[in-house]
Design an enzyme around this catalytic site. Sequence first.
Site, PDB file in Angstrom:
ATOM      1  CB  CYS A   1      -1.057  -0.447   0.889  1.00 28.55           C
ATOM      2  SG  CYS A   1      -1.509   1.821   1.544  1.00 28.55           S
TER       3      CYS A   1
ATOM      4  CB  CYS B   1       0.752   2.152   3.797  1.00 28.64           C
ATOM      5  SG  CYS B   1      -1.434   1.658   4.331  1.00 28.64           S
TER       6      CYS B   1
END
Length: 167
Positions: A90, A93
Amino acid sequence: MASFSLASSFPLQKPILCSSSHSQQHPLPSFPVHLRIPQRSLQLQNPLLFPKIPFSRHQTRATPVTKDLWESSILKSETPVLVEFYASWCGPCRMVHRIIDEIATEYAGRLKCFILNTDTDIQIAEDYEIKAVPVVLLFKNGQKCDSVIGTMPKEFYVAAIERVLQP
């Protein structure tokens, strides 16, 4: 099989090809083959003399937590706890990691910061109904108090932390 030999004069324009008796079975390619050979010889350098390149992967200050440590680290903590749910693939993230690391440094002693990989600890993510990452959950006395979903500016996380830290 064909064998190759190179002329010793520089610059090299085309390789000199010498064929053996097997050339009829394996013909040479019909396109021209060009090789690049440097004009001067390469000098090997001692690898110990190369400048050191700093490790570029981001080092986290938040502590990784797993399902084995979940209860003792999060639910039984006397200090308020922040947990970032993330996935290694991700991109957003990674941005949240940097913010959480700054927060972990700024709130050291007043707040514990953890990160949990949802790909490896699916059960905990399901228990807290994490459907997408990044998600930051805040816990106080073992209970979920607040959450921040998605990638937000640092002020959003700080405001949620301040709400949890109030008596």
